[in-house]
Design an enzyme around this catalytic site. Structure first.
Site, PDB file in Angstrom:
ATOM      1  N   GLU A 165       0.794  -1.238   0.000  1.00 49.14           N
ATOM      2  CA  GLU A 165       0.000   0.000   0.000  1.00 49.14           C
ATOM      3  C   GLU A 165       0.824   1.285   0.000  1.00 49.14           C
ATOM      4  OE1 GLU A 165      -2.745  -0.317   3.296  1.00 49.14           O
ATOM      5  OE2 GLU A 165      -3.508  -2.250   2.628  1.00 49.14           O
ATOM      6  N   ASN A 207       2.071  -5.244  -3.158  1.00 53.47           N
ATOM      7  CA  ASN A 207       0.687  -5.593  -2.806  1.00 53.47           C
ATOM      8  C   ASN A 207      -0.119  -4.331  -2.513  1.00 53.47           C
ATOM      9  OD1 ASN A 207      -1.187  -7.804  -2.092  1.00 53.47           O
ATOM     10  ND2 ASN A 207      -1.024  -7.048   0.015  1.00 53.47           N
ATOM     11  N   HIS A 243     -10.329  -6.404  -1.694  1.00 50.66           N
ATOM     12  CA  HIS A 243     -11.326  -6.205  -0.634  1.00 50.66           C
ATOM     13  C   HIS A 243     -12.526  -5.515  -1.283  1.00 50.66           C
ATOM     14  CE1 HIS A 243      -8.703  -7.483   2.569  1.00 50.66           C
ATOM     15  NE2 HIS A 243      -7.774  -6.599   2.236  1.00 50.66           N
ATOM     16  N   GLU A 275      -6.004 -10.945  -0.884  1.00 49.67           N
ATOM     17  CA  GLU A 275      -6.748 -10.701   0.363  1.00 49.67           C
ATOM     18  C   GLU A 275      -8.256 -10.651   0.088  1.00 49.67           C
ATOM     19  OE1 GLU A 275      -5.207  -7.322   2.558  1.00 49.67           O
ATOM     20  OE2 GLU A 275      -3.133  -7.734   1.979  1.00 49.67           O
ATOM     21  N   ASP A 277     -12.024 -10.609  -0.034  1.00 42.75           N
ATOM     22  CA  ASP A 277     -13.254 -10.757   0.735  1.00 42.75           C
ATOM     23  C   ASP A 277     -14.296  -9.823   0.125  1.00 42.75           C
ATOM     24  OD1 ASP A 277     -12.467  -8.246   1.782  1.00 42.75           O
ATOM     25  OD2 ASP A 277     -11.922  -9.053   3.741  1.00 42.75           O
TER      26      ASP A 277
END
Length: 356
Positions: A165, A207, A243, A275, A277
């Protein structure tokens, strides 16, 4: 970069990182039991289907029996245990207990490991954030941290999220300790240090979230990677955190187009969903769970159809331990298993997509 059977995976992956041979030969079907998500992912040519695990769940035997069921999860990521505040709580004092509590059982169980993360603006210890270091000092601290952690987990990780990030949504560099003190070169420095100390076969990833569409942020990451390659800075992959929110999620085409920024010439890197979700606005309804399943399905299909996408990791699998409700009040139910440990429509949708 497509793997069609487990035997090919074993041939193309260093043995220390490879998935184990399954009972019943290459396809991993256990007797008459339906194949799990990792079984299906491997048959579809992916390297793994995996999950993140947090240390708070390690005394929950029911949870662990799902997490370590290799039929569903062939890969594990520690969601917190390898972050700076836990690994180096005081300067040059290293504590690997939280990371080890997740990496060691996964290794013993023959699950691949994605390691996360050497460098992030968040979850940093006070000794780092509350002192004004010079540029030279901070670079030394950064190298020392990566050297110690990478050496401890040498050859344990299929991949490391080296930097996490580093960009704002508009494509500018995120203002933080690293940028303010070292400048933008902290990012290539972290990758150089990582390459110097990790295992020879370990993949180095950048990432981030919000790069799952072609936008200012994903184009900025693409430009950074291009610069890396021009200057011989080591990088192997880009992780799409993924996400997502029902109603606002990228489409299959969005994801494919964004992946192509990195997988096609001249970059030709591998990518992964790291990641995944999909949160819904609470309370959940059947309709919302169906919409959630569709987002999960489209995301997994985008990876499956992209030759250079190696795998999918969900950011935990059990709703009660998801990070979502704390971070996004009013949202939740983002995972594949509900609070009763029942598999949700999203689980079956992913299985259907991987079987197609």
């Amino acid at each position: 970069m497509r793997f069609t059977t487990l035997s090919v995976v074993l041939a193309t992956t260093p043995l220390s990182l490879a998935a184990p041979a399954r009972n019943g030969g290459g396809h991993g079907h256990h007797g008459h039991k339906a194949p799990g998500l990792d079984d299906l992912a491997k048959e579809a040519g992916l390297l793994y289907f995996g999950t993140a695990i947090d240390n708070i769940s390690l005394n929950n035997t029911k949870y662990l029996s799902i997490a370590h069921n290799t039929s569903d999860f062939g890969q594990i990521t520690p969601s917190n245990g390898q972050k700076w505040m836990y690994i180096e709580p005081a300067r040059n004092v290293f504590n690997y207990s939280m990371g080890d509590a997740i990496i060691k059982p996964a290794k013993k169980n023959g699950q691949m490991r994605r390691c996360h993360t050497f460098l992030w603006h968040n979850q940093l210890p006070d000794w780092l954030t509350k002192t004004n270091y010079t540029k030279t000092e901070l670079i030394k601290i950064l190298e020392n941290h990566i050297k110690n952690e990478a050496t401890h987990y040498k050859n344990d990780c299929y991949a490391w999220d080296v930097v996490n990030e580093a960009f704002n949504d508009d494509g500018t560099y995120r203002k933080d300790l690293w940028l303010d003190t070292i400048g933008p070169e902290y990012i290539p420095l972290a990758f150089k240090f990582a390459r110097k100390y990790v295992g020879r076969e370990t993949k180095l990833y950048y990432n981030d979230y919000g790069i799952e569409r072609v936008n200012n942020k994903s184009l900025a990451v693409q430009a950074m990677v291009q610069k890396f390659l021009n200057e011989d800075i080591p990088i192997d992959g880009v992780g799409f955190q993924a996400h997502f929110t029902v109603g606002r999620a990228p489409t299959y085409d969005d994801l494919r187009n964004s992946m192509k920024l990195f997988t096609t010439k001249p970059l030709e890197l591998e990518v992964a969903l790291t990641e995944l979700d999909v949160r819904i606005q609470l309370p959940g309804t059947e309709e919302k769970l169906k919409a959630q399943a569709d987002v999960y399905g489209a995301s997994v299909k985008a990876c499956m159809d992209e030759e250079e996408c190696v795998g999918v990791t969900v950011w935990d699998f059990w709703d009660p331990v998801s990070w979502v409700p704390d971070t996004f009040p009013g949202y939740g139910d983002a995972c594949l298993w509900d609070k009763e440990y029942k598999r949700k429509p999203a689980y079956f949708k992913i299985a259907e997509v991987l079987s197609a």
